[in-house]
Motif scaffolding. Sequence first.
Motif, PDB file in Angstrom:
ATOM      1  N   ARG A   9       0.733  -1.118  -0.081  1.00 29.56           N
ATOM      2  CA  ARG A   9      -0.102  -0.026   0.094  1.00 29.56           C
ATOM      3  C   ARG A   9       1.041   1.125   0.125  1.00 29.56           C
ATOM      4  O   ARG A   9       1.916   1.158   0.278  1.00 29.56           O
ATOM      5  N   TYR A 177      -2.331   8.273  14.485  1.00 36.02           N
ATOM      6  CA  TYR A 177      -1.933   7.737  13.411  1.00 36.02           C
ATOM      7  C   TYR A 177      -1.592   6.067  13.731  1.00 36.02           C
ATOM      8  O   TYR A 177      -1.682   5.242  13.076  1.00 36.02           O
ATOM      9  N   LEU A 199       9.603   6.685   9.292  1.00 35.87           N
ATOM     10  CA  LEU A 199       8.650   5.865   9.893  1.00 35.87           C
ATOM     11  C   LEU A 199       9.108   4.769  10.713  1.00 35.87           C
ATOM     12  O   LEU A 199       8.423   3.825  11.405  1.00 35.87           O
TER      13      LEU A 199
HETATM   14  N1  GLU Z   1       0.785   8.893   6.217  1.00 41.96           N
HETATM   15  C1  GLU Z   1       2.122   8.752   6.371  1.00 41.96           C
HETATM   16  C2  GLU Z   1       3.111   9.754   5.524  1.00 41.96           C
HETATM   17  O1  GLU Z   1       2.346  10.399   4.721  1.00 41.96           O
HETATM   18  C3  GLU Z   1       2.400   7.298   5.695  1.00 41.96           C
HETATM   19  C4  GLU Z   1       2.345   6.550   6.964  1.00 41.96           C
HETATM   20  C5  GLU Z   1       2.566   4.916   6.589  1.00 41.96           C
HETATM   21  O2  GLU Z   1       2.912   4.736   5.329  1.00 41.96           O
HETATM   22  O3  GLU Z   1       2.526   4.004   7.168  1.00 41.96           O
HETATM   23  O4  GLU Z   1       4.192   9.935   5.932  1.00 41.96           O
END
Ligand code: GLU
Length: 298
Positions: A9, A177, A199
């Motif tokens: 994803r 999140y 992340l």
């Molecule tokens: N929404 C996050 C971002 O745009 C990414 C989250 C993810 O890939 O787990 O940095």
Amino acid sequence: MTRSRYRGRFAPTPSGALHFGSLIAALGSCLDARVHAGFWHLRIEDVDPPRVVAGSADSTLRTLDAFGFEWDGPVVYQRRRGEAYRATLDRLIDAGQVYGCACSRKTLRERARIGVDGPVYLGACRDRHLPLKTALRLHVPPTRIVFDDLLAGRVACDIAHECGDFVLLRADGVFTYQLAVTVDDAELGITHVVRGADLLASTPRQIVLQQALGYATPAYMHLPVALNDDGSKLSKQTLAAPLRDDDPLPALLRAAAFLGMDLGCEAGSLAEFWQLAPQRWRRAALPPLRGKRLLTRA
Ligand code: GLU
């Protein structure tokens, strides 16, 4: 034993236009899914209303389309998933793993130690049995989380020490999140999470939640992130230039080169790019992760 089909994803936060840094995560996750004959899903991470910039979810979709990305199934919007997050939170509450926290930001700043991803909450409200109308935190077990990142290698994190009890529901009623992404990845049946190394420090918290909820842990691959000249992360906050929908090929070729792919001058059109890129994608050619405090490597 049956192995489930690869499901990856891309999960952008609509807090501004897509930029080169997001393109790297989109391209890396998409190609890795395609070469494994997998599905590739798109999720708009608009769980946090104050961060959402009006119109940027639509512009993200337009840009991905203009760049030739094709995702499987319907786009998932986190803002429509409140019921699933609530139900999951209730399971954790029923299991006694969540408590209310009324600490102010100031208290948090003053009393916290700095861990791998900012202040570590030391549990001041853990035994206060506050009504669950405040922020809600997960009582993190004293576990060492260990996982094998497909690029960074073995990563270990003493989660209680490095992250502490983290927030699942903020005092303003917004699901965090960490909770949203864990529930969504599990419900979509994501088998591979390919995303930026910024992340990496979130991953142990997501794994601890997966373990608390009985979810499978997907494979992880954290890609190097593009940096500004001063070494800061290229991001909307540092005003990274938006991608140009009318001229996608140069940015795609730059992103491919960043990911270690040699397309030379062979891709002269978008169609040629998408034909060649999956043939040239190699995990082993990705640049190493550096310049960032990673978690303890086991
Ligand atoms: N929404 C996050 C971002 O745009 C990414 C989250 C993810 O890939 O787990 O940095």
